[in-house]
Design a protein around this motif. Structure first.
Motif, short mmCIF file in Angstrom:
data_model
loop_
_atom_site.label_atom_id
_atom_site.label_comp_id
_atom_site.label_asym_id
_atom_site.label_seq_id
_atom_site.Cartn_x
_atom_site.Cartn_y
_atom_site.Cartn_z
N SER A 107 0.84 -1.20 0.00
CA SER A 107 0.00 0.00 0.00
C SER A 107 0.88 1.25 0.00
CB SER A 107 -0.91 -0.01 1.24
OG SER A 107 -1.57 1.23 1.37
N VAL A 108 0.63 2.13 -0.98
CA VAL A 108 1.37 3.39 -1.07
C VAL A 108 0.35 4.54 -1.10
CG1 VAL A 108 2.99 4.79 -2.38
CG2 VAL A 108 3.25 2.29 -2.32
N SER A 109 0.40 5.38 -0.09
CA SER A 109 -0.49 6.54 -0.01
C SER A 109 0.33 7.81 -0.19
CB SER A 109 -1.23 6.58 1.33
OG SER A 109 -2.03 5.43 1.50
N LEU A 110 -0.14 8.69 -1.07
CA LEU A 110 0.56 9.94 -1.34
C LEU A 110 -0.30 11.12 -0.89
CD1 LEU A 110 2.87 11.59 -2.61
CD2 LEU A 110 1.61 11.49 -4.79
N TYR A 111 0.21 11.86 0.07
CA TYR A 111 -0.43 13.10 0.51
C TYR A 111 0.32 14.24 -0.18
CZ TYR A 111 -2.76 10.23 3.99
OH TYR A 111 -3.54 9.28 4.59
N TYR A 112 -0.40 15.03 -0.97
CA TYR A 112 0.27 15.97 -1.87
C TYR A 112 -0.63 17.16 -2.17
CZ TYR A 112 -2.77 14.43 -5.72
OH TYR A 112 -3.85 14.18 -6.51
N GLU A 113 -0.09 18.09 -2.92
CA GLU A 113 -0.87 19.22 -3.43
C GLU A 113 -0.56 19.39 -4.91
OE1 GLU A 113 0.41 21.78 -0.34
OE2 GLU A 113 2.16 22.52 -1.43
N SER A 114 -1.55 19.85 -5.66
CA SER A 114 -1.51 19.72 -7.12
C SER A 114 -0.44 20.55 -7.80
CB SER A 114 -2.88 20.07 -7.70
OG SER A 114 -3.23 21.42 -7.42
N LEU A 115 0.01 21.66 -7.21
CA LEU A 115 1.00 22.51 -7.88
C LEU A 115 2.36 22.50 -7.20
CD1 LEU A 115 -1.04 25.68 -8.98
CD2 LEU A 115 -0.67 23.52 -10.18
N CYS A 116 2.55 21.66 -6.20
CA CYS A 116 3.86 21.55 -5.57
C CYS A 116 4.82 20.86 -6.54
CB CYS A 116 3.73 20.74 -4.28
SG CYS A 116 5.30 20.15 -3.61
N PRO A 117 5.92 21.51 -6.92
CA PRO A 117 6.85 20.89 -7.89
C PRO A 117 7.37 19.53 -7.45
CG PRO A 117 7.36 23.22 -7.60
CD PRO A 117 6.34 22.88 -6.56
N ALA A 118 7.68 19.38 -6.17
CA ALA A 118 8.19 18.09 -5.68
C ALA A 118 7.12 17.01 -5.74
CB ALA A 118 8.70 18.26 -4.25
N CYS A 119 5.88 17.37 -5.43
CA CYS A 119 4.78 16.41 -5.51
C CYS A 119 4.58 15.96 -6.95
CB CYS A 119 3.49 17.04 -4.99
SG CYS A 119 3.52 17.53 -3.26
N ARG A 120 4.60 16.92 -7.86
CA ARG A 120 4.41 16.58 -9.27
C ARG A 120 5.54 15.68 -9.77
NH1 ARG A 120 3.07 21.96 -12.58
NH2 ARG A 120 2.56 20.37 -14.17
N GLY A 121 6.77 15.99 -9.34
CA GLY A 121 7.90 15.18 -9.74
C GLY A 121 7.78 13.74 -9.26
N PHE A 122 7.39 13.56 -8.00
CA PHE A 122 7.27 12.20 -7.48
C PHE A 122 6.13 11.45 -8.15
CE2 PHE A 122 5.43 9.14 -4.48
CZ PHE A 122 6.53 8.30 -4.32
N LEU A 123 4.98 12.11 -8.31
CA LEU A 123 3.83 11.44 -8.92
C LEU A 123 4.11 11.03 -10.36
CD1 LEU A 123 0.12 12.42 -8.47
CD2 LEU A 123 0.98 11.83 -10.73
N VAL A 124 4.73 11.94 -11.12
CA VAL A 124 4.94 11.71 -12.55
C VAL A 124 6.11 10.75 -12.81
CG1 VAL A 124 5.62 12.83 -14.72
CG2 VAL A 124 3.88 13.88 -13.24
N LEU A 125 7.21 10.90 -12.07
CA LEU A 125 8.43 10.16 -12.37
C LEU A 125 8.60 8.87 -11.56
CD1 LEU A 125 10.95 13.13 -12.64
CD2 LEU A 125 9.87 11.86 -14.50
N GLN A 126 7.89 8.76 -10.44
CA GLN A 126 8.06 7.58 -9.60
C GLN A 126 6.75 6.81 -9.42
OE1 GLN A 126 10.76 6.26 -8.19
NE2 GLN A 126 12.32 7.84 -8.35
N LEU A 127 5.73 7.47 -8.91
CA LEU A 127 4.52 6.74 -8.50
C LEU A 127 3.76 6.16 -9.69
CD1 LEU A 127 2.70 5.84 -6.23
CD2 LEU A 127 1.55 8.06 -6.31
N PHE A 128 3.48 6.98 -10.69
CA PHE A 128 2.69 6.47 -11.82
C PHE A 128 3.44 5.38 -12.60
CE2 PHE A 128 1.00 6.57 -16.16
CZ PHE A 128 -0.34 6.30 -15.90
N PRO A 129 4.71 5.58 -12.98
CA PRO A 129 5.41 4.50 -13.69
C PRO A 129 5.49 3.20 -12.89
CG PRO A 129 6.62 6.56 -13.90
CD PRO A 129 5.56 6.80 -12.88
N THR A 130 5.70 3.32 -11.58
CA THR A 130 5.75 2.12 -10.74
C THR A 130 4.40 1.42 -10.72
OG1 THR A 130 7.48 3.07 -9.34
CG2 THR A 130 6.21 1.26 -8.41
N TRP A 131 3.33 2.20 -10.63
CA TRP A 131 1.99 1.63 -10.64
C TRP A 131 1.68 0.94 -11.97
CZ3 TRP A 131 -2.30 3.11 -13.65
CH2 TRP A 131 -3.51 2.50 -13.30
N VAL A 132 2.11 1.52 -13.07
CA VAL A 132 1.89 0.90 -14.38
C VAL A 132 2.54 -0.47 -14.43
CG1 VAL A 132 2.47 1.06 -16.84
CG2 VAL A 132 1.57 3.06 -15.64
#
Length: 258
Positions: A61-86
């Motif tokens: 289980s991986v839960s991400l607490y984030y905000e939509s315009l935070c550069p670091a949040c966007r970087g993690f979601l786009v480059l780590q979380l989504f590819p790993t989930w795929v």
């Protein structure tokens, strides 16, 4: 009587072996599908070993607490979380909680929100909370599309057309502007405040219900390798490949809570 008994015994033998051949008229990949087939095909011991090897464990289980315009949040979601989930969606569950370092105040019957990166971020958080609630299983590619583009809020219509073309944009707009969106964001505020330990920055990553500095670092360095290392069942083929190279993150890897 002797010859007759012998004849009956022979007939019984051929009947039993014939039945076994008929009962085992299955390809090898189905031999362990049921106990009856395994018995008929004389592979009970083999199937027991297969069952032991194919232990199905609980997903990571991986839960991400984030905000939509935070550069670091966007970087993690786009480059780590989504590819790993795929690659590993069979062995992991993802929960997204868009709120982050926002603050809420009660005004009458509604909640008002102040977001770290301004009003546009509040709208982005609302859009993504509505997507998660309304589209359920197909929301993640849409949010990935928004977060990976130049304009998180402005890219919603096009991302929706690509990944959920039959879902009306008007439903998302009504949620964002109505009571439902307001309540969804309040719920995300409650979930964020309930974090233990309390979050100090975003992205705040919770793995199997736990957050530690070590888990956060491992997730941001290579979430893929972390998920593979934590899964207790048979690993998918993707995990058995060569060691994954950590994907690059933004030079700013957190948005601090103030």
């Amino acid at each position: 009587m002797g010859p007759l008994l012998l004849l009956l015994a022979c007939c019984s033998f051929w009947a039993s072996t014939g039945d076994a051949k008929i009962a085992c008229n299955y390809p090898p990949q189905l031999w362990c599908q049921s106990k009856e087939i395994a018995q008929a095909c004389k592979v009970e011991e083999h199937c027991a070993k297969v069952a032991a090897r194919s232990h199905k464990a609980s997903p990571v289980s991986v839960s991400l607490y984030y905000e939509s315009l935070c550069p670091a949040c966007r970087g993690f979601l786009v480059l780590q979380l989504f590819p790993t989930w795929v690659m590993l969606n069979d062995i992991m569950n993802v929960t997204l909680v868009p709120y982050g370092n926002a603050k809420e105040t009660k005004k009458g019957q509604k909640w008002e929100f102040q977001c770290q990166h301004g009003e546009e971020e509040c709208v982005g958080n609302l859009m993504e909370a509505c997507l998660i609630h309304l589209i359920e299983y197909n929301y993640f590619p849409i949010i990935f599309c928004m977060e990976s583009g130049m304009d998180v809020v402005g890219d919603l219509p096009q991302c929706l057309k690509v990944y959920a073309p039959d879902f009306p944009l008007s439903n998302i707009t009504a949620c964002v502007n109505g009571d439902l969106g307001n309540q969804l964001m309040h719920r995300n505020a409650q979930l964020t405040r309930a974090l233990n330990p309390p979050h100090r920055y975003v992205p705040w990553i919770v793995v199997n219900g736990n957050h530690t500095d070590e888990l956060q670092k491992k997730a941001q360095d290579s979430l893929f390798m972390l998920v593979c290392s934590l899964y207790k069942g048979d690993l998918p083929p993707a995990c058995s490949g060569e060691s994954q190279t950590p994907l690059p993150l933004s030079s700013e890897n957190t948005c601090l809570k103030v």
